[in-house]
Scaffold this active site. Structure first.
Site, short mmCIF file in Angstrom:
data_model
loop_
_atom_site.label_atom_id
_atom_site.label_comp_id
_atom_site.label_asym_id
_atom_site.label_seq_id
_atom_site.Cartn_x
_atom_site.Cartn_y
_atom_site.Cartn_z
N SER A 175 -2.74 -10.32 -18.32
CA SER A 175 -2.49 -9.95 -17.00
C SER A 175 -1.33 -9.20 -16.84
CB SER A 175 -2.15 -11.39 -16.06
OG SER A 175 -2.08 -11.04 -14.81
N ASP B 126 -12.50 -13.13 -11.63
CA ASP B 126 -11.05 -12.76 -11.44
C ASP B 126 -10.61 -12.62 -9.93
OD1 ASP B 126 -8.27 -12.20 -11.55
OD2 ASP B 126 -8.50 -11.58 -13.66
N HIS C 206 -9.25 -15.83 -13.43
CA HIS C 206 -8.17 -15.29 -14.19
C HIS C 206 -7.54 -16.31 -15.23
CE1 HIS C 206 -5.11 -12.20 -14.20
NE2 HIS C 206 -3.98 -13.04 -13.97
#
Length: 224
Positions: A119, A173, A204
């Protein structure tokens, strides 16, 4: 001005360290969040890979109502073109340079170092790796995007033009849209980078199947 070294979790191999993975966590997490994956990777017994999981500094994050948390840079909005605070990205890049130099000084050459991140940490790893002036072993960019949105960063260095880049993303996601990862991959491929793309049926997050694939990539990148 000297840069204060980042606090970190370090997982040493059983044998002498001959290579290194520097793995950056996501927003609000810490190095402790990813450190437990090392045994799950099921690497060869005497792999010689040192894993470093640094902690991002604490700062206010705009999209989280200004709450202070560990963050590699401020996230100003959900708009990809105005998401990343570039001043913060550049500051984190400098901090990662210090980590890399520490490993080089310890005897591990740059071309035996992988920059990895999930991320927000993936954003910084990808950005830093593309601009780093020495060849790295690889760049692992998980569920992330380019902070420069629909263009490559300025001052990308030719040193890592042939460096293997592995990009993973979740098809479901809802934090970092898969389209932003696809956009980054296309930019890299069009510019001649050795970028490999793999999507997984996940939100995610990180899956066991994915970690198995990452392990195989690390073995191929660092141990062959």
């Amino acid at each position: 001005m000297s840069i204060k070294p980042l606090a970190r979790v370090t997982v040493e191999p059983k044998s002498t360290a001959t290579s290194c993975v520097i793995w950056l966590h996501g927003l609000g997490d810490s190095g402790d969040g990813f450190a437990p994956i090392v045994p799950v990777l099921n690497l060869p017994k005497n792999h010689g890979i040192r894993f470093i999981f640094p902690h991002a500094p604490e700062q206010a994050v705009t999209i989280n109502q200004g709450y202070v948390m560990r963050s590699w840079y401020d996230i100003k909005s959900m708009d990809l073109h105005n998401r990343a605070d570039m001043e913060g990205v550049l500051a984190s890049e400098k901090a990662i340079h210090v980590l890399i130099q520490q490993q080089i000084d310890s005897g591990i050459p740059a071309d035996k170092i992988v920059l990895a991140g999930f991320s927000q940490g993936g954003v910084v790893s990808l950005f830093t790796g593309l601009r780093f002036p020495q060849k790295l072993a690889g760049i692992l960019a998980l569920s992330c995007y380019l902070p420069t949105a629909d263009k490559l960063p300025d001052n990308c260095h030719t040193a890592n033009k042939q460096t293997p880049i592995l990009q993973n993303h979740g098809e479901q996601d809802d934090v970092v849209p898969i389209s932003s990862g696809v956009m980054a991959n296309k930019l890299l491929i069009d510019a001649g980078y050795h970028a490999t793309w793999q999507a997984y049926r996940m939100p995610h997050s990180v899956l066991p199947e994915q970690l198995s694939d990452i392990s195989a990539w690390l073995v191929n990148t660092l141990l062959k």
